[in-house]
Design a protein around this motif. Structure first.
Motif, PDB file in Angstrom:
ATOM      1  N   TYR A  70       0.831  -1.208   0.000  1.00  7.83           N
ATOM      2  CA  TYR A  70       0.000   0.000   0.000  1.00  7.83           C
ATOM      3  C   TYR A  70       0.866   1.260   0.000  1.00  7.83           C
ATOM      4  CZ  TYR A  70      -3.926  -3.004   1.084  1.00  7.83           C
ATOM      5  OH  TYR A  70      -4.890  -3.978   1.014  1.00  7.83           O
ATOM      6  N   VAL A  71       0.295   2.376  -0.475  1.00  5.06           N
ATOM      7  CA  VAL A  71       0.979   3.659  -0.320  1.00  5.06           C
ATOM      8  C   VAL A  71       0.905   4.028   1.158  1.00  5.06           C
ATOM      9  CG1 VAL A  71       0.534   4.481  -2.671  1.00  5.06           C
ATOM     10  CG2 VAL A  71      -1.089   5.032  -0.859  1.00  5.06           C
TER      11      VAL A  71
ATOM     12  N   LEU B 243      -3.957   7.231   0.647  1.00  4.64           N
ATOM     13  CA  LEU B 243      -4.559   5.901   0.735  1.00  4.64           C
ATOM     14  C   LEU B 243      -6.045   6.074   1.031  1.00  4.64           C
ATOM     15  CD1 LEU B 243      -4.358   2.788   0.876  1.00  4.64           C
ATOM     16  CD2 LEU B 243      -3.893   3.059   3.322  1.00  4.64           C
ATOM     17  N   VAL B 244      -6.875   5.415   0.246  1.00  5.99           N
ATOM     18  CA  VAL B 244      -8.328   5.468   0.439  1.00  5.99           C
ATOM     19  C   VAL B 244      -8.812   4.054   0.724  1.00  5.99           C
ATOM     20  CG1 VAL B 244     -10.550   5.989  -0.641  1.00  5.99           C
ATOM     21  CG2 VAL B 244      -8.556   7.428  -1.126  1.00  5.99           C
TER      22      VAL B 244
ATOM     23  N   PHE C 271      -4.188   0.768  -8.292  1.00  2.00           N
ATOM     24  CA  PHE C 271      -2.737   0.741  -8.134  1.00  2.00           C
ATOM     25  C   PHE C 271      -2.146   1.970  -8.815  1.00  2.00           C
ATOM     26  CE2 PHE C 271      -4.380  -3.516  -8.199  1.00  2.00           C
ATOM     27  CZ  PHE C 271      -3.685  -4.182  -7.204  1.00  2.00           C
ATOM     28  N   VAL C 272      -1.127   2.538  -8.184  1.00  2.00           N
ATOM     29  CA  VAL C 272      -0.411   3.666  -8.789  1.00  2.00           C
ATOM     30  C   VAL C 272       1.077   3.372  -8.784  1.00  2.00           C
ATOM     31  CG1 VAL C 272      -2.126   5.426  -8.199  1.00  2.00           C
ATOM     32  CG2 VAL C 272      -0.274   4.931  -6.600  1.00  2.00           C
ATOM     33  N   ARG C 273       1.749   3.870  -9.806  1.00  2.00           N
ATOM     34  CA  ARG C 273       3.201   3.693  -9.874  1.00  2.00           C
ATOM     35  C   ARG C 273       3.851   4.697  -8.931  1.00  2.00           C
ATOM     36  NH1 ARG C 273       6.099   0.492 -12.184  1.00  2.00           N
ATOM     37  NH2 ARG C 273       4.658  -0.080 -13.852  1.00  2.00           N
ATOM     38  N   THR C 274       4.722   4.206  -8.076  1.00  4.76           N
ATOM     39  CA  THR C 274       5.471   5.028  -7.127  1.00  4.76           C
ATOM     40  C   THR C 274       6.956   4.750  -7.342  1.00  4.76           C
ATOM     41  OG1 THR C 274       5.636   3.396  -5.343  1.00  4.76           O
ATOM     42  CG2 THR C 274       3.590   4.692  -5.444  1.00  4.76           C
ATOM     43  N   PRO C 275       7.833   5.496  -6.698  1.00  7.47           N
ATOM     44  CA  PRO C 275       9.264   5.182  -6.813  1.00  7.47           C
ATOM     45  C   PRO C 275       9.582   3.762  -6.313  1.00  7.47           C
ATOM     46  CG  PRO C 275       8.994   7.390  -5.960  1.00  7.47           C
ATOM     47  CD  PRO C 275       7.617   6.766  -5.995  1.00  7.47           C
TER      48      PRO C 275
ATOM     49  N   ARG D 140       1.839   0.387  -6.135  1.00  9.48           N
ATOM     50  CA  ARG D 140       1.291   0.293  -4.779  1.00  9.48           C
ATOM     51  C   ARG D 140      -0.208   0.549  -4.829  1.00  9.48           C
ATOM     52  NH1 ARG D 140       5.402  -1.878  -4.309  1.00  9.48           N
ATOM     53  NH2 ARG D 140       7.130  -1.386  -2.943  1.00  9.48           N
ATOM     54  N   ILE D 141      -0.898  -0.013  -3.867  1.00  7.57           N
ATOM     55  CA  ILE D 141      -2.350   0.167  -3.774  1.00  7.57           C
ATOM     56  C   ILE D 141      -2.630   1.524  -3.140  1.00  7.57           C
ATOM     57  CG2 ILE D 141      -4.472  -0.707  -2.718  1.00  7.57           C
ATOM     58  CD1 ILE D 141      -2.974  -3.505  -2.663  1.00  7.57           C
ATOM     59  N   THR D 142      -3.462   2.310  -3.814  1.00  6.32           N
ATOM     60  CA  THR D 142      -3.842   3.614  -3.274  1.00  6.32           C
ATOM     61  C   THR D 142      -5.325   3.665  -2.912  1.00  6.32           C
ATOM     62  OG1 THR D 142      -3.591   5.995  -3.544  1.00  6.32           O
ATOM     63  CG2 THR D 142      -4.321   4.766  -5.475  1.00  6.32           C
ATOM     64  N   VAL D 143      -6.123   2.768  -3.501  1.00  6.22           N
ATOM     65  CA  VAL D 143      -7.538   2.662  -3.138  1.00  6.22           C
ATOM     66  C   VAL D 143      -7.844   1.196  -2.935  1.00  6.22           C
ATOM     67  CG1 VAL D 143      -9.934   3.055  -3.853  1.00  6.22           C
ATOM     68  CG2 VAL D 143      -8.156   4.696  -4.521  1.00  6.22           C
TER      69      VAL D 143
END
Length: 170
Positions: free
Chosen positions: A74-75, A80-81, A146-150, A154-157
């Motif tokens: 997760y983020v 995070l939602v 999912f969103v791309r992070t460094p 990662r899961i954002t919702v």
């Protein structure tokens, strides 16, 4: 017999607007969709593959009751939602999963799917059968964004709903 023509200038203008919107001409038609480039398709495929890998990591952590591994998918931000039938909450800090150690006794996942929705953003879905405690079975749907992070995808919702309880058999 009542007139079908609008009586006020405002009503006439509204009727004209409806007529224009109902019968678009070539000048108001939608432009053609932009062509998808090979780079965009490759990016979408990579995003989908990476999101699917994170999805599988998240579920493996649940099966192994590995909280650190689970939380790592997760983020860890206020973006995070978490959404459930009882409402929506935001933010990583204060999330009950950080402190609780509740895991389903059994979790069976089916119909897992992901689809890209924007560069670096992927929607995921699965149906589940869960046994929170022996003798208690729940079915439902879980979704993720999912969103791309460094650190990777990662899961954002995250959202999950149990199906409606089926009627009692006679």
């Amino acid at each position: 017999m009542p007139s079908i023509l609008p009586r006020s200038p405002a009503r006439r203008a509204l009727m004209c607007l409806f007529a224009v919107l109902a019968f678009p001409t070539g000048a108001t038609a939608q432009p053609p969709a932009p062509r998808t480039s090979r780079v965009t398709l490759q990016g979408s495929a990579k995003d989908s593959a990476d999101a699917l890998a994170t999805f599988r990591e998240n579920l493996a952590a649940i099966h192994q009751r590995d909280k650190a591994r689970y939380l790592a998918t997760y983020v860890h931000t206020n973006r995070l939602v978490r959404h459930s039938p009882t409402g929506m909450e935001t933010g990583y800090d204060g999330w009950s999963a950080i402190t609780q150690n509740s895991w389903p006794d059994t979790l069976i996942v089916s119909e897992m799917r992901v689809t890209p929705i924007a560069p670096g953003v992927v929607y995921g879905y699965y149906r589940y059968i869960g046994v929170p405690a022996p003798g208690d079975t729940l079915t439902g749907v879980s979704t993720r964004v999912f969103v791309r992070t460094p650190q990777g995808m990662r899961i954002t919702v995250t959202a999950s709903w149990n199906d409606a309880v089926p009627p009692t058999k006679r």
